[in-house]
Design an enzyme around this catalytic site. Sequence first.
Site, mmCIF file in Angstrom:
data_model
loop_
_atom_site.group_PDB
_atom_site.id
_atom_site.type_symbol
_atom_site.label_atom_id
_atom_site.label_comp_id
_atom_site.label_asym_id
_atom_site.label_seq_id
_atom_site.Cartn_x
_atom_site.Cartn_y
_atom_site.Cartn_z
ATOM 1 N N ARG A 21 0.831 -1.207 0.000
ATOM 2 C CA ARG A 21 0.000 0.000 0.000
ATOM 3 C C ARG A 21 0.864 1.255 0.000
ATOM 4 O O ARG A 21 0.476 2.289 -0.527
ATOM 5 C CB ARG A 21 -0.912 0.024 1.235
ATOM 6 C CG ARG A 21 -2.019 -1.015 1.170
ATOM 7 C CD ARG A 21 -3.065 -0.772 2.239
ATOM 8 N NE ARG A 21 -4.015 -1.861 2.252
ATOM 9 C CZ ARG A 21 -3.976 -2.872 3.103
ATOM 10 N NH1 ARG A 21 -3.045 -2.930 4.023
ATOM 11 N NH2 ARG A 21 -4.877 -3.824 3.029
ATOM 12 N N SER A 38 -1.124 -16.543 5.742
ATOM 13 C CA SER A 38 -2.236 -15.807 6.339
ATOM 14 C C SER A 38 -3.410 -16.689 6.752
ATOM 15 O O SER A 38 -4.539 -16.435 6.368
ATOM 16 C CB SER A 38 -2.716 -14.758 5.324
ATOM 17 O OG SER A 38 -3.359 -13.706 5.993
ATOM 18 N N ASN A 41 -4.591 -18.616 12.858
ATOM 19 C CA ASN A 41 -4.086 -19.432 13.988
ATOM 20 C C ASN A 41 -5.107 -19.448 15.127
ATOM 21 O O ASN A 41 -5.354 -20.474 15.736
ATOM 22 C CB ASN A 41 -2.790 -18.884 14.609
ATOM 23 C CG ASN A 41 -1.939 -18.090 13.689
ATOM 24 O OD1 ASN A 41 -2.451 -17.253 12.961
ATOM 25 N ND2 ASN A 41 -0.652 -18.322 13.715
ATOM 26 N N CYS A 42 -5.670 -18.264 15.381
ATOM 27 C CA CYS A 42 -6.531 -18.134 16.563
ATOM 28 C C CYS A 42 -7.826 -18.914 16.412
ATOM 29 O O CYS A 42 -8.507 -19.196 17.397
ATOM 30 C CB CYS A 42 -6.830 -16.657 16.826
ATOM 31 S SG CYS A 42 -5.329 -15.660 16.825
ATOM 32 N N PRO A 275 20.608 -2.340 10.582
ATOM 33 C CA PRO A 275 19.640 -1.318 10.133
ATOM 34 C C PRO A 275 18.816 -1.723 8.912
ATOM 35 O O PRO A 275 17.785 -1.108 8.643
ATOM 36 C CB PRO A 275 20.517 -0.101 9.818
ATOM 37 C CG PRO A 275 21.931 -0.555 9.868
ATOM 38 C CD PRO A 275 21.991 -1.857 10.604
ATOM 39 N N ALA A 279 12.316 -6.958 12.551
ATOM 40 C CA ALA A 279 11.730 -8.209 13.035
ATOM 41 C C ALA A 279 10.466 -7.892 13.826
ATOM 42 O O ALA A 279 10.383 -6.851 14.499
ATOM 43 C CB ALA A 279 12.721 -8.979 13.903
ATOM 44 N N ASP A 282 5.873 -12.851 17.286
ATOM 45 C CA ASP A 282 6.199 -13.733 18.415
ATOM 46 C C ASP A 282 7.705 -13.943 18.583
ATOM 47 O O ASP A 282 8.148 -14.419 19.627
ATOM 48 C CB ASP A 282 5.565 -15.119 18.201
ATOM 49 C CG ASP A 282 4.057 -15.105 18.387
ATOM 50 O OD1 ASP A 282 3.506 -14.022 18.650
ATOM 51 O OD2 ASP A 282 3.450 -16.178 18.255
ATOM 52 N N TYR A 425 -25.202 3.550 26.485
ATOM 53 C CA TYR A 425 -26.100 2.838 27.402
ATOM 54 C C TYR A 425 -27.514 2.734 26.853
ATOM 55 O O TYR A 425 -28.105 3.718 26.412
ATOM 56 C CB TYR A 425 -26.151 3.545 28.773
ATOM 57 C CG TYR A 425 -27.362 3.107 29.574
ATOM 58 C CD1 TYR A 425 -27.495 1.772 29.971
ATOM 59 C CD2 TYR A 425 -28.401 3.986 29.877
ATOM 60 C CE1 TYR A 425 -28.624 1.342 30.655
ATOM 61 C CE2 TYR A 425 -29.526 3.563 30.568
ATOM 62 C CZ TYR A 425 -29.638 2.239 30.951
ATOM 63 O OH TYR A 425 -30.750 1.801 31.603
HETATM 64 P P1 FAD Z 1 3.087 -16.678 12.959
HETATM 65 O O1 FAD Z 1 1.722 -16.168 12.754
HETATM 66 O O2 FAD Z 1 3.235 -17.949 13.711
HETATM 67 O O3 FAD Z 1 3.778 -16.809 11.555
HETATM 68 C C1 FAD Z 1 5.114 -17.212 11.423
HETATM 69 C C2 FAD Z 1 5.269 -17.965 10.122
HETATM 70 O O4 FAD Z 1 6.615 -17.942 9.776
HETATM 71 C C3 FAD Z 1 4.868 -19.434 10.239
HETATM 72 O O5 FAD Z 1 3.821 -19.736 9.364
HETATM 73 C C4 FAD Z 1 6.152 -20.184 9.881
HETATM 74 O O6 FAD Z 1 5.906 -21.309 9.082
HETATM 75 C C5 FAD Z 1 6.933 -19.145 9.112
HETATM 76 N N1 FAD Z 1 8.371 -19.344 9.179
HETATM 77 C C6 FAD Z 1 9.142 -19.495 10.288
HETATM 78 N N2 FAD Z 1 10.425 -19.631 9.972
HETATM 79 C C7 FAD Z 1 10.500 -19.574 8.616
HETATM 80 C C8 FAD Z 1 11.561 -19.674 7.696
HETATM 81 N N3 FAD Z 1 12.808 -19.842 8.111
HETATM 82 N N4 FAD Z 1 11.270 -19.592 6.397
HETATM 83 C C9 FAD Z 1 10.008 -19.403 5.988
HETATM 84 N N5 FAD Z 1 8.970 -19.305 6.804
HETATM 85 C C10 FAD Z 1 9.201 -19.386 8.112
HETATM 86 N N6 FAD Z 1 -3.282 -14.586 19.711
HETATM 87 C C11 FAD Z 1 -4.245 -13.742 20.114
HETATM 88 O O7 FAD Z 1 -3.974 -12.558 20.264
HETATM 89 N N7 FAD Z 1 -5.520 -14.183 20.328
HETATM 90 C C12 FAD Z 1 -5.882 -15.482 20.161
HETATM 91 O O8 FAD Z 1 -7.049 -15.867 20.341
HETATM 92 C C13 FAD Z 1 -4.871 -16.398 19.769
HETATM 93 N N8 FAD Z 1 -5.171 -17.707 19.610
HETATM 94 C C14 FAD Z 1 -4.191 -18.557 19.168
HETATM 95 C C15 FAD Z 1 -4.526 -19.903 18.984
HETATM 96 C C16 FAD Z 1 -3.566 -20.782 18.527
HETATM 97 C C17 FAD Z 1 -3.933 -22.218 18.367
HETATM 98 C C18 FAD Z 1 -2.253 -20.317 18.220
HETATM 99 C C19 FAD Z 1 -1.210 -21.267 17.701
HETATM 100 C C20 FAD Z 1 -1.920 -18.997 18.415
HETATM 101 C C21 FAD Z 1 -2.885 -18.109 18.895
HETATM 102 N N9 FAD Z 1 -2.583 -16.756 19.111
HETATM 103 C C22 FAD Z 1 -3.565 -15.899 19.536
HETATM 104 C C23 FAD Z 1 -1.227 -16.234 18.908
HETATM 105 C C24 FAD Z 1 -1.075 -15.600 17.541
HETATM 106 O O9 FAD Z 1 -1.546 -16.469 16.570
HETATM 107 C C25 FAD Z 1 0.385 -15.249 17.327
HETATM 108 O O10 FAD Z 1 0.770 -14.330 18.320
HETATM 109 C C26 FAD Z 1 0.643 -14.631 15.954
HETATM 110 O O11 FAD Z 1 0.231 -15.474 14.932
HETATM 111 C C27 FAD Z 1 2.134 -14.320 15.798
HETATM 112 O O12 FAD Z 1 2.388 -13.837 14.531
HETATM 113 P P2 FAD Z 1 3.803 -14.035 13.839
HETATM 114 O O13 FAD Z 1 3.700 -13.429 12.492
HETATM 115 O O14 FAD Z 1 4.867 -13.602 14.734
HETATM 116 O O15 FAD Z 1 3.972 -15.617 13.722
#
Ligand code: FAD
Length: 547
Positions: A21, A38, A41-42, A275, A279, A282, A425
């Site tokens: 964008r 995309s 997860n949640c 720089p 990152a 999580d 309310y």
């Molecule tokens: P992710 O969304 O995990 O994405 C990281 C991606 O990077 C993965 O798909 C992985 O395959 C890819 N990857 C890693 N290393 C490499 C590599 N070397 N090369 C290529 N690809 C790579 N949070 C909430 O706030 N509310 C909720 O209700 C909630 N429920 C959840 C329920 C479950 C079952 C889970 C598992 C998580 C939940 N979370 C929730 C947490 C939330 O999903 C995560 O905090 C969020 O997805 C983190 O985003 P991210 O982009 O850091 O990692």
Amino acid sequence: MKIVIIGGVAGGASAAARARRLCERAEIVLVERGPEVSFANCGLPYYIGGEIQSRDKLIVTTPERLRTRFKLDVRTLSSVEAIDRKHKKVRIKELESGRTYDESYEKLILAPGAAPMRPDIPGIDLPNIFTLRNLQDVDRIKRQANSGIKHAVVLGGGFIGLEMVENFVKLGLQTTLIERNGQVLGPLDQEMTQPIMQTLLAHGVKVELKQNLSSIEPIDNGLLLRFESGLTIQAEMLIVGIGVKPETKLAVDSGLKIGTRGGIWVDDSMQTSDPDIYAVGDAVEVKDYVFGYDVIVPLAGPANRQGRIAAENAFGGTSHYRGTQGTAVVGVLGKTAAMTGASEKLLKRNKMPYRKVYIHPAHHAGYYPGSESMTLKMMFDPQSGLILGAQGVGGAGVDKRIDVLAVAIQAGMSVYDLEEMELCYAPQYGSAKDPINMLGFVASGLMRGEHPQFDVEVMLAQDAATSPYVIDVRTAEEFSLGHLPGAVNLPVDELRSRLSELPRNRTIAAYCQVGQRGYLATRILRQSGFETSNVGGGFKTYQMHHP
Ligand code: FAD
């Protein structure tokens, strides 16, 4: 500009969309190890339980859609194996063909997420032991859960563990929850988790607290779990939900700075020690919003926001991440628990001065059908009244109140601001004095000295010489059903005519069921010359501390 993004889910996909964008001409490569980008997860636990019926619904967007709508170069089933910072390129392995190749970047965004932790114990790699991170995990778990088994065990009483318990119960499985600590939902204060415990038990969930798993053995019909205490449990499947560990291998191998908590170090622009590399999500360490120290908080909201910030800054922007408040919510079998900011136990651990109040209001006007009750707890600075943290548990409306308090914390508001908040309310939605206003009234009354309060557990810990004279101002019938140790029953409606029964040389503690009649009693007595305080949150709060 050429941007390479590692990880295509919450943080990575957000960064990619934002980058597009901002710049139509940029070359944006999104590399994802899994087959999907995309995905939700949640939502995964709710597909296992059948609430979400179609697997497709979990896929928020497809690689094709990202290609057509956002002109992204999406490479799924591709793993980044190494970062060459000197030559600004990454090594990518195509997982199906095994081919590896280099891809150059001008800016790199790491969004690799965190991997589920598994305890290092004998038997942990046996079949039918699962962790939950992606759709492939879900397929395996769903298959086993629907294979005619009767009993599932969940290890870990955190957010994901409890969501799994809920969904196993919905599937009709006999479910056991094992937790190493003395409470479920570790980020919350213990007494606030009691309604969740009661709900679990009411739904037939067996909960084992303070149990440390030591080994797992295969048996004829599944697994035998052995605990350090000597307890053994048989299970047909085991879900391990004991937390996640930041994926830092790429960062470590390429010499990026790692923070004190083991996550990738970033500054408040989400820039790493290089720089040209950002990152997010999580995998990173951020500042705690209240305490200012480094934390790793794996939540979707922060990951998404950080993704946007990293993309903006990769194009020379000046966006800043404000830190993470840990605003979180979980639904458990009809009950909701939520929190934001500092918990009481963290305030204690950090030796930070605070006061707290509890209220037990209804979500909406009691005369309108369907009113559900909740408990709200709020911590604030004893000098300024600045709100430090809040927790809620109960029925409808907990999420809404914690969200308001999350905003209040970020806006730097005090308890006095809550008194003045104008919130929407109508009887089916709230009360003319919303629970948020009530929190403000109770806490401000405490701050101004017009409504002094005892914390029930502090009061009961006092020795006989200093402990107050405790009066229960509820009805005789309520009193007979249970009361504080040593309390004398003196209903509030009789109080004005029975003042002569009260000692003038001793502090009086008045309490009722939830705090409201105790407050009135406190006002009557103080204006009659008695040194009196209300017991905050009343008998209900006491019961949460002493289930
Ligand atoms: P992710 O969304 O995990 O994405 C990281 C991606 O990077 C993965 O798909 C992985 O395959 C890819 N990857 C890693 N290393 C490499 C590599 N070397 N090369 C290529 N690809 C790579 N949070 C909430 O706030 N509310 C909720 O209700 C909630 N429920 C959840 C329920 C479950 C079952 C889970 C598992 C998580 C939940 N979370 C929730 C947490 C939330 O999903 C995560 O905090 C969020 O997805 C983190 O985003 P991210 O982009 O850091 O990692």
